[in-house]
Design an enzyme around this catalytic site. Structure first.
Site, PDB file in Angstrom:
ATOM      1  CG  ASP A 181      -3.540   3.956   4.444  1.00  0.00           C
ATOM      2  OD1 ASP A 181      -4.320   3.824   4.983  1.00  0.00           O
ATOM      3  OD2 ASP A 181      -3.608   3.337   2.853  1.00  0.00           O
ATOM      4  CE  LYS A 221      -8.298  -3.146   5.434  1.00  0.00           C
ATOM      5  NZ  LYS A 221      -8.618  -3.713   4.235  1.00  0.00           N
ATOM      6  CD1 TRP A 246      -1.958  -1.923   2.305  1.00  0.00           C
ATOM      7  CD2 TRP A 246      -2.855  -1.684   0.101  1.00  0.00           C
ATOM      8  NE1 TRP A 246      -2.905  -2.851   1.475  1.00  0.00           N
ATOM      9  CE2 TRP A 246      -3.086  -2.887   0.175  1.00  0.00           C
ATOM     10  CE3 TRP A 246      -2.698  -1.178  -1.484  1.00  0.00           C
ATOM     11  CZ2 TRP A 246      -3.901  -3.520  -0.527  1.00  0.00           C
ATOM     12  CZ3 TRP A 246      -3.768  -1.691  -2.009  1.00  0.00           C
ATOM     13  CH2 TRP A 246      -5.024  -2.875  -1.952  1.00  0.00           C
TER      14      TRP A 246
END
Lengths: 355, 355
Positions: free
Chosen positions: B166, B190, B99
């Site tokens: 993030d 999540k 990511w």
């Protein structure tokens, strides 16, 4: 409740029941639709069937790709020019309402923009018939139905320039030559599901004109290469679109949707034309089958009418905050009974208050 | 089913039940949450409470704004630099996994980018301790938890440069000095809801550095001015976030989430360390409490283990397609019972196949 919301809006009861069931237990797999991975076969079946159904319902062949993206039409306002417009190139825009104005504003960030037509001179109450499209324009952009102003293109404009159409509020509601478009986009929350996903349909050969160096998530080609699974997609929103598309097909497809839509629109506009208290403001031939916009001259009465509607469980009839007045949205899932009750109340109200 | 998905992932049962109920009848108003307008008081209450709860749970004061935007973290990869980076300016990125790599790739489209640290030399199995941040960088970007590689920053890096984090896969799971960040983003799927919305938290004074001429829908300031209602937001996804945040608060807030998370992680990593068949691959001190990544050396056994898990209703244990292996995600909603069953199966499997 009778739901005349302009979007998010009414959904078929069957879709609501199946969506709720899938939250308990999706396809009897023992998991919620909210908990499944987006790279499972379960979800792959959902998105694959959704994409196929869009093509089937709109009669599109394999020259077209269908994507379900994050965001709404407002994202597409900038994503289209980001992919296809650049300094030195021209795009042409039909400006027939608030959404067209927003779309052209975004396009100006990326290249030269021409107004192909505008109905601003008469408060966006009609669709112009003459378009000026500079030769060499990379595309012509229209808003096929103006949700806020209540106008609708009855025929797509004829042009040699690639046609880009924002069909957010009338896709799946009427027959059109969808294959004449190079790119169609539609926020799902009117006739195709709920807020949170946008259907984008692209003619493959149009992609040859795509710009380089577009951010990954905004590059249409990336999404096509990834089969609409470039990143975690809005799983539940896409699932509700699938249920809605299945419902449309089961009920008889676009032909049936158009038939019902014409019945609703004819019935409602007939009442508007009969009852002098209610003033339709859109030019007759350009009236939208999806959103009927009208007013009551006496603003106190208008407020009172909204109260009466509210007392009778009729909601969503207040006009868009940008123009006020009244608006009745008649999307695919709206039962005729809701409109009949509304017209009955309009008749009573009219009788009571017409001097 | 025992759901170890990495995201979309397991949700608290209460949240699922309430979400399904709201599809039938939202707050007893006689309408579905899927059919209400986003500018109604009903939805305004949903989004206002959601934004307040984020601040309350993360202990943030009024220097911070909270937004619920369309899209996922991948959208933020480009939205952050589009708002804050430009040619001639520098941003620094910690690259500790897939990511982070994607984030820095997007940033390069907008300005100069420096790698503050990277763990690519050891396949992203650790978090580097030394950072090189060029003076004058407009921000430092980190991925607080690497969902794919199973590493986690145990402490946020100390820096004078504005910190952008993030936190998609560990927000609301542990105490942190969230107020030390200038911008936090987190895809909800999540620990904070479902796919389709991203929480963005911005320190107001950071916005002074924002670029001009950002497309409307990507301009953070626009969303703040519009109270997170710039366009039709993903209504249902935000509602599920509200339910999830309410659940976190009811259960005891971040303190309790951290306590449970530590219990889960300790219990599971203890098993990993005890059972030689299973090979943890992340440096001990950098192990993620959310995603435990490991392998079995014998790839045939690894496949067999996944089959055994599947037969026992344990799903989502296959590693990310980019690195393979095994991964167990232990988000807030995962019951200890699921982990106990998994460890029991690992012990049996280990006994059977350790020579």
């Amino acid at each position: 409740m009778h739901n005349f919301n302009s979007g998010p809006s009414i959904l078929p009861r069957d879709v609501l029941l199946e969506a709720a069931e899938a939250i308990y237990n999706f396809n009897n797999i023992g998991l919620s639709i909210l908990e499944i991975g987006h790279r499972t076969e379960w979800f792959k079946n959902v998105i694959d069937e959704s994409r196929l159904l869009v093509k089937e319902l709109l009669n599109l062949d394999d020259q077209f790709e269908v994507l379900f993206l994050h965001g709404g039409a407002t994202t597409q306002f900038m994503q289209v020019p980001m992919n296809f417009l650049s300094p030195g190139k021209n795009a042409a825009y039909c400006v027939n309402g608030i959404w067209g104005k927003k779309a052209i504003t975004e396009a100006k960030l990326f290249g030269n923009v021409n107004t192909a037509c505008s109905s601003a001179d008469q408060n966006f109450t009609y669709i112009p018939k003459n378009l000026e499209i500079p030769a060499g324009s990379v595309y012509l952009h229209i808003t096929s139905n103006n949700t806020v102003e209540g106008t609708q293109w009855q025929e797509l404009p004829q042009t040699n320039v690639p046609l880009v159409a924002d069909m957010s509020s009338d896709i799946f509601s009427r027959k059109r030559d969808f294959a004449a478009c190079s790119l169609i986009y539609a926020g799902a929350q009117k006739n195709a599901g709920i807020a949170g996903t946008t259907i984008v349909i692209i003619r493959k050969d149009f992609l040859k004109n795509k710009n380089e160096n577009v951010p990954a998530i905004l590059d249409y080609q990336n999404h096509i290469l990834a089969d609409s699974l470039l990143n975690t997609p809005p799983v539940f929103a896409i699932y509700v679109s699938l249920l809605t598309l299945q419902w449309i097909k089961k009920e008889g497809g676009i032909d049936e949707m158009e038939k019902r839509s014409l019945e609703r629109a004819d019935f409602f506009y007939d009442a508007l034309d009969r009852l002098p208290l209610f003033v339709p403001i859109v030019k007759k031939e350009d009236r939208s089958r999806m959103n009927a916009v009208f007013t009551i001259d006496d603003k106190k009465l208008e407020k009172k009418f909204l109260d009466v509607c509210s007392e009778n469980g009729l909601i969503g009839i207040k006009g868009h905050r940008s123009i006020g007045g009244l608006r009745v949205s008649m999307y695919n899932a709206l039962p005729m009974e809701s409109l009949e009750l509304l017209v009955k109340i309009m008749e009573q109200f009219s009788q009571q208050y017409t001097s």
